[in-house]
Design a protein around this motif. Structure first.
Motif, PDB file in Angstrom:
ATOM      1  N   PHE A   8       0.905  -1.319  -0.060  1.00 43.17           N
ATOM      2  CA  PHE A   8      -0.106   0.240  -0.211  1.00 43.17           C
ATOM      3  C   PHE A   8       0.903   1.344   0.053  1.00 43.17           C
ATOM      4  N   GLY A   9       2.008   1.386   0.702  1.00 42.21           N
ATOM      5  CA  GLY A   9       2.913   2.360   0.666  1.00 42.21           C
ATOM      6  C   GLY A   9       3.432   2.659  -0.723  1.00 42.21           C
ATOM      7  N   SER A  10       3.879   1.636  -1.369  1.00 32.91           N
ATOM      8  CA  SER A  10       4.104   2.011  -3.004  1.00 32.91           C
ATOM      9  C   SER A  10       3.194   2.660  -3.707  1.00 32.91           C
ATOM     10  N   VAL A  11       1.924   1.847  -3.620  1.00 40.00           N
ATOM     11  CA  VAL A  11       0.774   2.562  -4.338  1.00 40.00           C
ATOM     12  C   VAL A  11       0.694   3.852  -3.925  1.00 40.00           C
ATOM     13  N   HIS A 532      -7.417  10.923  14.754  1.00 39.22           N
ATOM     14  CA  HIS A 532      -8.233  11.992  15.478  1.00 39.22           C
ATOM     15  C   HIS A 532      -7.041  12.937  16.266  1.00 39.22           C
ATOM     16  N   SER A 533      -7.547  14.198  16.032  1.00 40.21           N
ATOM     17  CA  SER A 533      -6.607  15.081  16.807  1.00 40.21           C
ATOM     18  C   SER A 533      -5.183  15.327  16.517  1.00 40.21           C
ATOM     19  N   VAL A 534      -4.947  14.547  15.467  1.00 42.78           N
ATOM     20  CA  VAL A 534      -3.287  14.851  14.912  1.00 42.78           C
ATOM     21  C   VAL A 534      -3.498  14.954  13.274  1.00 42.78           C
ATOM     22  N   PRO A 535      -3.490  16.366  13.035  1.00 40.64           N
ATOM     23  CA  PRO A 535      -3.714  16.773  11.726  1.00 40.64           C
ATOM     24  C   PRO A 535      -2.781  16.311  10.777  1.00 40.64           C
ATOM     25  N   ASN A 536      -1.658  15.980  10.902  1.00 39.85           N
ATOM     26  CA  ASN A 536      -0.530  15.477  10.236  1.00 39.85           C
ATOM     27  C   ASN A 536      -0.184  14.085  10.094  1.00 39.85           C
ATOM     28  N   LEU A 537      -1.105  13.144  10.713  1.00 36.62           N
ATOM     29  CA  LEU A 537      -0.621  11.791  10.880  1.00 36.62           C
ATOM     30  C   LEU A 537      -1.757  10.988  10.323  1.00 36.62           C
ATOM     31  N   TYR A 538      -1.466  10.329   9.295  1.00 35.92           N
ATOM     32  CA  TYR A 538      -2.281   9.363   8.372  1.00 35.92           C
ATOM     33  C   TYR A 538      -1.877   8.045   8.487  1.00 35.92           C
ATOM     34  N   VAL A 539      -2.925   6.982   8.353  1.00 38.96           N
ATOM     35  CA  VAL A 539      -2.862   5.491   8.340  1.00 38.96           C
ATOM     36  C   VAL A 539      -3.159   4.934   6.915  1.00 38.96           C
ATOM     37  N   CYS A 540      -2.423   4.077   6.355  1.00 38.19           N
ATOM     38  CA  CYS A 540      -2.672   3.645   5.001  1.00 38.19           C
ATOM     39  C   CYS A 540      -2.857   2.115   5.227  1.00 38.19           C
ATOM     40  N   GLY A 541      -3.808   1.432   4.626  1.00 37.27           N
ATOM     41  CA  GLY A 541      -3.855  -0.021   4.650  1.00 37.27           C
ATOM     42  C   GLY A 541      -4.982  -0.648   5.328  1.00 37.27           C
ATOM     43  N   ILE A 558      -6.268  -1.205  -1.583  1.00 34.70           N
ATOM     44  CA  ILE A 558      -5.768  -0.460  -2.424  1.00 34.70           C
ATOM     45  C   ILE A 558      -6.800   0.731  -2.950  1.00 34.70           C
ATOM     46  N   ALA A 559      -7.944   0.348  -2.736  1.00 36.53           N
ATOM     47  CA  ALA A 559      -9.198   1.316  -3.068  1.00 36.53           C
ATOM     48  C   ALA A 559      -9.039   2.539  -2.126  1.00 36.53           C
ATOM     49  N   LEU A 560      -8.703   2.058  -0.935  1.00 31.81           N
ATOM     50  CA  LEU A 560      -8.637   3.264   0.235  1.00 31.81           C
ATOM     51  C   LEU A 560      -7.320   4.052  -0.015  1.00 31.81           C
ATOM     52  N   THR A 561      -6.201   3.219  -0.414  1.00 36.48           N
ATOM     53  CA  THR A 561      -5.153   4.274  -0.681  1.00 36.48           C
ATOM     54  C   THR A 561      -5.278   5.039  -1.801  1.00 36.48           C
ATOM     55  N   LEU A 562      -5.816   4.722  -3.034  1.00 37.23           N
ATOM     56  CA  LEU A 562      -6.180   5.653  -4.131  1.00 37.23           C
ATOM     57  C   LEU A 562      -6.878   6.712  -3.514  1.00 37.23           C
ATOM     58  N   ARG A 563      -8.136   6.698  -2.619  1.00 37.68           N
ATOM     59  CA  ARG A 563      -8.815   7.623  -2.106  1.00 37.68           C
ATOM     60  C   ARG A 563      -7.872   8.607  -1.163  1.00 37.68           C
ATOM     61  N   LEU A 564      -7.154   7.835  -0.209  1.00 40.81           N
ATOM     62  CA  LEU A 564      -6.094   8.748   0.608  1.00 40.81           C
ATOM     63  C   LEU A 564      -5.335   9.756  -0.279  1.00 40.81           C
ATOM     64  N   ALA A 565      -4.497   9.030  -1.315  1.00 38.94           N
ATOM     65  CA  ALA A 565      -3.862   9.925  -2.118  1.00 38.94           C
ATOM     66  C   ALA A 565      -4.346  10.994  -2.595  1.00 38.94           C
ATOM     67  N   ASP A 566      -5.711  10.736  -3.290  1.00 42.63           N
ATOM     68  CA  ASP A 566      -6.278  11.856  -3.740  1.00 42.63           C
ATOM     69  C   ASP A 566      -6.675  13.090  -2.639  1.00 42.63           C
TER      70      ASP A 566
END
Length: 597
Positions: A8-11, A532-541, A558-566
């Motif tokens: 997921f990180g590579s995508v 929540h409450s951490v504006p610059n920290l995201y989780v992928c996968g 991968i669908a959720l990864t594409l959505r996060l990237a957008d």
């Protein structure tokens, strides 16, 4: 800054840095860039997934050397672990991609409305295109596939499969929608029994070929992995993507409500105010990094929502030839294929879905991944591997086997079910540290009563499916590496539970440790995968999945990864995109950390 260059990180990094509006991205990976394709497509194909192992207390979780597969946590369960290296487990994963159905159970928490809607209408189809699910794989849609499907349709119509869904209630998927009237596959709901496989067809010359075009040569099977996407972006000349390998992330540092630095084996990397950090190192390791963050920012509670899938395997063998007049019903007579009959007869890939009612009034869901091969005389060792692994690990072996006139029909059912019990698993921190100084996690996971009930129902269903496929012919079952005759009547158990069920740690389907939701009191991330409450920290996968049916996590992940990237591309302004350059590594003996700006 993306931590982890696995599936997921590579995508994510590929999508973030794509196009004229791409976001400058730094990708950190503990392993190395060693392969640029799926290992089965790149000679020599000697590397495979190792057997699961149970680490003894005090054993090295990160062995020295260049071993790709490592188990970086402690548990009472055996695990395969993680594949350390660019591409991660996408270099090894199987081709099965059962289409996920979101939010049809009342046990686990629901997906946020906006996330579910966008995944269903936009990002699941986009992920399917990326994986290569737009049409049936050519080796799995011939005469055998049609005839086995006919038997399944007859049994479903005769209500001989309690708990299994008829074709009209199965979800649509690209491989089903790609079929056409008169193409030999059937049309309408029945085509939904075709197994979506993440396998692309590539011609002999290395170019994409049309499986229906007889002039395109013998098609080869190419599996999806995320590494080719990443390497394409690394050499596109834009400089938007930088990859730093041999960089083990030890922990996160926070100040106020933000992540300010990432502690790595190469030094301390500062996080500029305008930058975001994305965790993409796997469900369990993502939770470890959040739990071990130094500072007040990550306010999530313990990772008590770990779940996975229940898995069983059943492989049987029937002698060829079949009586073709008895093998298929007249109402499902197949249309002759335009391809070589020797190739189209040899393999099939189908699936069935079912559910198990629970005393609570809710249902848990399961499915059977049905793979069948008409193969000739193979050495026993090669035959066992072909029957149990294809198309999970070795698609080339299938090509070789199909060139031999069939002597046996071998049918494998890989059955998968969702876990129903909240609180069945957790991730917590230990005082023990790895060789880099990072705290290790302990993983606890066990099935509950509802899960055992689901597992029993799924295994009984698999027995019924096998007997419907082989009819009244005698058959053998694969037990402890050998095919042995099956005794007993049609209702007898084909294989004991302990001989067919996999340990919970063997499925690579860990999910839910940092699940998304609207309420910070019972979820860790919001609908945009942000803590929540951490504006610059995201989780992928899959760590953010609030629930999932029996479908594997790759397609929805991968669908959720594409959505996060957008989402990140929209929210990060061009004026704040600056380069992050890591400083030279700090000697292990020195705890002085250097800042990267």
């Amino acid at each position: 800054m993306v931590i982890g260059a696995g599936t997921f990180g590579s995508v994510l990094a590929w999508r973030l840095s794509q196009g004229g509006q791409g976001v400058r991205t730094l990708l950190l990976e503990s392993g190395r860039l060693e392969r640029t394709e799926h290992v089965q497509n790149a000679p020599p194909a000697e590397e495979t997934v190792p057997p699961p192992r149970l680490l003894a207390p005090g054993a090295a979780s990160l062995p020295p050397g260049r071993g790709r597969w490592r188990v970086p946590w402690r548990s009472h369960l055996p695990y395969h672990g993680l594949a350390y290296g660019v591409g991660g487990r996408s270099l090894f994963w199987g081709a099965y991609c059962v289409w996920p159905v979101l939010d049809q159970d009342g046990i686990r928490d629901r997906w946020p409305t906006e996330a579910r809607a966008e995944l269903t209408t936009r990002y699941l189809p986009a992920a399917a295109d990326l994986l290569g699910l737009s049409r049936p794989a050519p080796h799995f849609d011939g005469e055998l596939n049609r005839r086995l499907r006919s038997r399944l349709l007859d049994a479903l119509a005769g209500h001989r499969f309690p708990g299994l869904l008829p074709p009209g209630e199965l979800p649509d998927h690209p491989a089903a929608n790609a079929t056409r009237p008169g193409d030999g596959h059937g049309y309408g709901p029945a085509s939904r029994l075709h197994m979506p496989l993440a396998i692309n067809t590539v011609g002999d010359a290395g170019k994409a070929g049309d499986a229906e075009d007889e002039d395109s040569g013998s098609p080869q099977l190419a599996r999806f992995s995320s590494t080719p996407l990443l390497t394409e972006r690394l050499r596109d000349g834009t400089g938007r993507l930088e990859l730093l390998t041999d960089c083990h992330v030890i922990g996160l540092r926070a100040s106020g409500d933000r992540i300010t630095a990432v502690d790595t084996s190469l030094g301390l990397l500062s996080v500029p105010d305008h930058a975001a950090v994305v965790l993409a190192v796997g469900t369990i390791e993502n939770a470890r990094l959040v739990l071990d963050a130094q500072g007040p920012a990550p306010t999530a509670g313990p990772a008590h929502d770990l779940t996975t899938h229940l898995r069983s395997n059943l492989t049987v063998r029937v002698p060829f030839p079949f009586d073709r007049s008895r093998f298929t019903a007249a109402s499902h007579t197949p249309v002759p294929s335009r391809r070589d009959p020797a190739r189209t007869w040899g393999a099939a890939a189908l699936h069935l879905r079912g559910s198990c009612g629970l005393p609570s009034g809710s249902d848990t869901r399961f499915h059977h991944q049905i793979t069948a091969y008409g193969v000739g005389a193979l050495p026993e060792a090669a035959a066992r591997r072909l029957y149990t692994d294809t198309p999970r690990y070795d698609v080339e072996a299938l090509d070789r086997a199909l060139r031999t006139p069939p002597r046996h029909l071998v049918i494998t059912l890989a059955s998968v079910a969702e876990m129903a019990t909240d609180g069945a698993g957790e991730v917590r921190l230990l005082d023990e540290r790895d060789s880099h100084g990072a705290r290790l996690a302990y993983v606890r996971l066990s099935p509950g009563r509802a899960d055992l009930r689901t597992w029993d129902a799924m295994d009984r269903s698999a027995d019924a499916v096998v007997r419907a496929l082989v009819g009244d012919r005698p058959f053998e079952v694969l037990r402890s590496g050998q095919f042995v005759p099956v005794d007993g009547g049609r209702t007898a158990t084909v294989l004991a539970a302990e001989e067919r069920r996999e340990p919970l740690g063997c499925g690579h389907h860990e999910m839910g440790t940092l699940r998304m939701g609207k309420d910070p009191r019972d979820s860790h991330t919001d609908a945009d995968c942000r803590m929540h409450s951490v504006p610059n920290l995201y989780v992928c996968g899959p760590a953010v999945f609030p629930a999932l049916d029996s479908a594997g996590p790759v397609l929805p992940g991968i669908a959720l990864t594409l959505r996060l990237a957008d989402h990140l591309r929209r929210t990060m302004r061009e004026s704040h995109r600056t380069s992050l350059s890591p400083m030279p590594s700090t000697p292990p003996s020195s705890r002085t950390r250097r800042t990267a700006v």
